[in-house]
Scaffold this motif. Structure first.
Motif, short mmCIF file in Angstrom:
data_model
loop_
_atom_site.label_atom_id
_atom_site.label_comp_id
_atom_site.label_asym_id
_atom_site.label_seq_id
_atom_site.Cartn_x
_atom_site.Cartn_y
_atom_site.Cartn_z
N SER A 41 0.83 -1.20 0.00
CA SER A 41 0.00 0.00 0.00
C SER A 41 0.86 1.25 0.00
O SER A 41 0.59 2.21 -0.74
CB SER A 41 -0.92 -0.01 1.22
OG SER A 41 -1.61 1.20 1.35
N ALA A 42 1.90 1.25 0.81
CA ALA A 42 2.80 2.41 0.86
C ALA A 42 3.50 2.62 -0.48
O ALA A 42 3.63 3.76 -0.94
CB ALA A 42 3.83 2.22 1.97
N HIS A 43 3.92 1.54 -1.11
CA HIS A 43 4.57 1.66 -2.42
C HIS A 43 3.61 2.21 -3.46
O HIS A 43 4.00 3.03 -4.31
CB HIS A 43 5.11 0.30 -2.89
CG HIS A 43 6.36 -0.13 -2.19
ND1 HIS A 43 7.56 0.53 -2.30
CD2 HIS A 43 6.59 -1.16 -1.35
CE1 HIS A 43 8.47 -0.07 -1.57
NE2 HIS A 43 7.90 -1.10 -0.97
N ALA A 44 2.36 1.79 -3.41
CA ALA A 44 1.36 2.28 -4.36
C ALA A 44 1.12 3.78 -4.15
O ALA A 44 1.00 4.54 -5.13
CB ALA A 44 0.06 1.50 -4.21
N LYS A 45 1.05 4.20 -2.91
CA LYS A 45 0.86 5.62 -2.62
C LYS A 45 2.05 6.43 -3.13
O LYS A 45 1.88 7.51 -3.71
CB LYS A 45 0.69 5.84 -1.12
CG LYS A 45 -0.64 5.36 -0.59
CD LYS A 45 -0.70 5.55 0.91
CE LYS A 45 -1.94 4.93 1.51
NZ LYS A 45 -1.95 5.05 2.98
N GLN A 46 3.26 5.91 -2.93
CA GLN A 46 4.45 6.60 -3.40
C GLN A 46 4.43 6.72 -4.93
O GLN A 46 4.77 7.76 -5.48
CB GLN A 46 5.71 5.88 -2.94
CG GLN A 46 5.96 5.99 -1.46
CD GLN A 46 7.08 5.09 -0.97
OE1 GLN A 46 7.56 4.24 -1.69
NE2 GLN A 46 7.48 5.28 0.28
#
Length: 63
Positions: A41-46
Motif C-alpha cells: 500500500s505504501a509503495h502504491a501511494k508513493q
C-alpha cells in the motif's frame, strides 16, 4: 510529493517491513501478510505521488 506525504509513506512502509520481520520470527503468517499488504500500500501511494509530481512538471514545462 510533499515532504509530509513522503514521511508518512516511508513510515507506513517501514511499519509493514517490521510486521513482516516480527511475523517471520514468531511464525505468525497473519502478521507477515498484514505487513506485506501495508508495505505494498505504501509503495502504491508513493507511485501515485510520483505520477502527480511528473504531471506537475509537464504542466510547468508548458506554462
Amino acid at each position: 510529493m510533499s515532504f509530509t506525504d513522503k514521511v508518512k509513506n516511508k513510515a507506513e512502509e517501514l511499519t509493514g517491513k517490521a510486521k513482516q520481520g516480527i511475523g517471520d520470527a514468531t511464525d505468525n503468517e497473519r502478521l507477515v501478510a498484514e505487513g506485506q499488504a501495508q508495505e505494498t500500500s505504501a509503495h502504491a501511494k508513493q507511485a501515485g505521488e510520483h505520477v502527480k509530481d511528473a504531471g506537475k512538471d509537464v504542466r510547468d514545462a508548458f506554462s
